[in-house]
Design an enzyme around this catalytic site. Sequence first.
Site, PDB file in Angstrom:
ATOM      1  N   LYS A  58     -10.935  -3.706  -2.246  1.00 42.87           N
ATOM      2  CA  LYS A  58     -11.796  -2.520  -2.290  1.00 42.87           C
ATOM      3  C   LYS A  58     -11.020  -1.319  -2.801  1.00 42.87           C
ATOM      4  O   LYS A  58     -11.568  -0.437  -3.438  1.00 42.87           O
ATOM      5  CB  LYS A  58     -12.302  -2.202  -0.871  1.00 42.87           C
ATOM      6  CG  LYS A  58     -13.453  -3.049  -0.427  1.00 42.87           C
ATOM      7  CD  LYS A  58     -13.979  -2.554   0.921  1.00 42.87           C
ATOM      8  CE  LYS A  58     -13.609  -3.480   2.039  1.00 42.87           C
ATOM      9  NZ  LYS A  58     -12.525  -3.023   2.887  1.00 42.87           N
ATOM     10  N   LYS A 101      -4.773  -9.888  -5.535  1.00 40.96           N
ATOM     11  CA  LYS A 101      -6.027 -10.157  -4.836  1.00 40.96           C
ATOM     12  C   LYS A 101      -7.084  -9.099  -5.176  1.00 40.96           C
ATOM     13  O   LYS A 101      -6.746  -7.955  -5.481  1.00 40.96           O
ATOM     14  CB  LYS A 101      -5.811 -10.253  -3.323  1.00 40.96           C
ATOM     15  CG  LYS A 101      -5.862  -8.962  -2.566  1.00 40.96           C
ATOM     16  CD  LYS A 101      -5.974  -9.226  -1.069  1.00 40.96           C
ATOM     17  CE  LYS A 101      -6.257  -7.940  -0.318  1.00 40.96           C
ATOM     18  NZ  LYS A 101      -7.628  -7.469  -0.399  1.00 40.96           N
ATOM     19  N   LYS A 116       0.833  -1.209   0.000  1.00 41.08           N
ATOM     20  CA  LYS A 116       0.000   0.000   0.000  1.00 41.08           C
ATOM     21  C   LYS A 116       0.862   1.253   0.000  1.00 41.08           C
ATOM     22  O   LYS A 116       0.466   2.282  -0.554  1.00 41.08           O
ATOM     23  CB  LYS A 116      -0.959  -0.003   1.196  1.00 41.08           C
ATOM     24  CG  LYS A 116      -2.089  -1.021   1.041  1.00 41.08           C
ATOM     25  CD  LYS A 116      -3.208  -0.805   2.048  1.00 41.08           C
ATOM     26  CE  LYS A 116      -4.364  -1.755   1.793  1.00 41.08           C
ATOM     27  NZ  LYS A 116      -5.451  -1.637   2.764  1.00 41.08           N
TER      28      LYS A 116
HETATM   29  P1  ATP Z   1      -8.614  -2.597   1.184  1.00 42.36           P
HETATM   30  O1  ATP Z   1      -8.188  -2.709  -0.251  1.00 42.36           O
HETATM   31  O2  ATP Z   1      -9.176  -1.248   1.545  1.00 42.36           O
HETATM   32  O3  ATP Z   1      -7.566  -3.099   2.160  1.00 42.36           O
HETATM   33  P2  ATP Z   1      -9.886  -5.160   1.238  1.00 42.36           P
HETATM   34  O4  ATP Z   1     -10.630  -5.534   0.027  1.00 42.36           O
HETATM   35  O5  ATP Z   1      -8.516  -5.738   1.422  1.00 42.36           O
HETATM   36  O6  ATP Z   1      -9.876  -3.576   1.319  1.00 42.36           O
HETATM   37  P3  ATP Z   1     -10.422  -5.385   4.073  1.00 42.36           P
HETATM   38  O7  ATP Z   1     -11.465  -4.541   4.721  1.00 42.36           O
HETATM   39  O8  ATP Z   1      -8.995  -4.952   4.211  1.00 42.36           O
HETATM   40  O9  ATP Z   1     -10.786  -5.524   2.506  1.00 42.36           O
HETATM   41  O10 ATP Z   1     -10.532  -6.884   4.584  1.00 42.36           O
HETATM   42  C1  ATP Z   1     -11.719  -7.421   5.159  1.00 42.36           C
HETATM   43  C2  ATP Z   1     -11.659  -8.938   5.198  1.00 42.36           C
HETATM   44  O11 ATP Z   1     -11.768  -9.459   3.863  1.00 42.36           O
HETATM   45  C3  ATP Z   1     -10.350  -9.490   5.776  1.00 42.36           C
HETATM   46  O12 ATP Z   1     -10.662 -10.641   6.535  1.00 42.36           O
HETATM   47  C4  ATP Z   1      -9.566  -9.887   4.566  1.00 42.36           C
HETATM   48  O13 ATP Z   1      -8.647 -10.913   4.838  1.00 42.36           O
HETATM   49  C5  ATP Z   1     -10.675 -10.351   3.618  1.00 42.36           C
HETATM   50  N1  ATP Z   1     -10.305 -10.199   2.212  1.00 42.36           N
HETATM   51  C6  ATP Z   1      -9.974  -9.037   1.595  1.00 42.36           C
HETATM   52  N2  ATP Z   1      -9.716  -9.254   0.296  1.00 42.36           N
HETATM   53  C7  ATP Z   1      -9.869 -10.595   0.091  1.00 42.36           C
HETATM   54  C8  ATP Z   1      -9.743 -11.431  -1.062  1.00 42.36           C
HETATM   55  N3  ATP Z   1      -9.397 -10.935  -2.231  1.00 42.36           N
HETATM   56  N4  ATP Z   1      -9.984 -12.752  -0.915  1.00 42.36           N
HETATM   57  C9  ATP Z   1     -10.348 -13.262   0.298  1.00 42.36           C
HETATM   58  N5  ATP Z   1     -10.482 -12.532   1.408  1.00 42.36           N
HETATM   59  C10 ATP Z   1     -10.256 -11.197   1.326  1.00 42.36           C
HETATM   60 MG    MG Z   2      -7.282  -5.043   3.034  1.00 41.22          MG
END
Ligand code: ATP
Ligand code: MG
Length: 336
Positions: free
Chosen positions: A202, A199, A113
């Site tokens: 968001k 991955k 990040k």
């Molecule tokens: P950001 O990009 O803002 O970090 P994010 O998509 O990574 O958002 P988080 O809020 O950081 O989402 O994570 C919330 C939950 O979703 C955590 O348990 C994380 O491990 C899970 N998670 C996030 N992305 C994935 C993915 N691509 N596959 C499986 N689990 C995920």
């Molecule tokens: Mg995340």
Amino acid sequence: MKKKRVLSGVQPTGNLHLGNYLGAIRNWVEIQHQYDNFFCVVDLHAITVPHDPQKLAQDTYTIAALYLACGIDLAASTIFVQSHVSAHSELTWLLNCITPLNWLERMIQFKEKAVKQGENVSVGLLDYPVLMAADILLYDADKVPVGEDQKQHLELTRDIAARVNDKFGKANHPILKIPEPLIRTEGARVMSLTDGTKKMSKSDPSEMSRISLLDSPDLIEKKIKKCKTDPIKGLVFDDLERPECNNLLTLYQLLSGKTKSEVAAECQEMGWGQFKPLLTDTTIEALKPIQDTYQEIMNNQDYLNQVLREGAAKAKEVANQTLSRVKDALGYLPSL
Ligand code: ATP
Ligand code: MG
């Protein structure tokens, strides 16, 4: 016997996507009746990257409503907003002073990040895993169900807890409980629709890289139509040369509820032209009940406020006790 405790959370950095759902929330829903659960909307984490103040509160409501819409049951689980419980910030400070800087500099998420932010990386982004440790440790959590990407942060949480216990605890009287990660094998790492080696996130600037739980049927169709594939006919799991193929088949498997071998047999002769409409219909159908319930909840703001108010009160009770325990162990003068 007292149920074991679970804690987990999602940042209000945008709508939930299929990775959040399949990697985390769906698992919370499945296991919730075996545990005593705390699920928070981790809004303090959401400002570790640049954020829009006009959207933060609304996104916080959205994530809380989606927890409920995905099936979190208030009879088994407490839903609350992290910033409503000030113990999270306070314990973070105490843990900051106990955590070696080089433990944080090693974190993969920080490195990934930070690169995107150039000169503007905040201290908060580096400190994110300590805040996450505070979130978990405040609730004496036994298990933390997360996606694969959070495994390293969970290990760090365990190391921080062990360090506090070693430095300030008495033999056989640990101050903090050491939690364990709960990571599913299937769906633990849902990949981007535009790059099967990254991955789904968001925070990815491209909307086309993810399917959000609130996407309309038309948008889902468009995203799947445009998603990255390969020119090979016949679809198979686990071919390292075909990450997109593995990802899309896994999505189909998890959203359809079929087994891996059923999907492997069904799709082995298929081309993308046949598979994509199948995945589209399956996704739309799987998300429809969540979207319908979400709308009902969002139309009832009083109810949602009440859930979050009661959730914060329950969370404070547990969190403040742990905070006092840590402050005592560190030698603070109690409030007079
Ligand atoms: P950001 O990009 O803002 O970090 P994010 O998509 O990574 O958002 P988080 O809020 O950081 O989402 O994570 C919330 C939950 O979703 C955590 O348990 C994380 O491990 C899970 N998670 C996030 N992305 C994935 C993915 N691509 N596959 C499986 N689990 C995920
Ligand atoms: Mg995340």
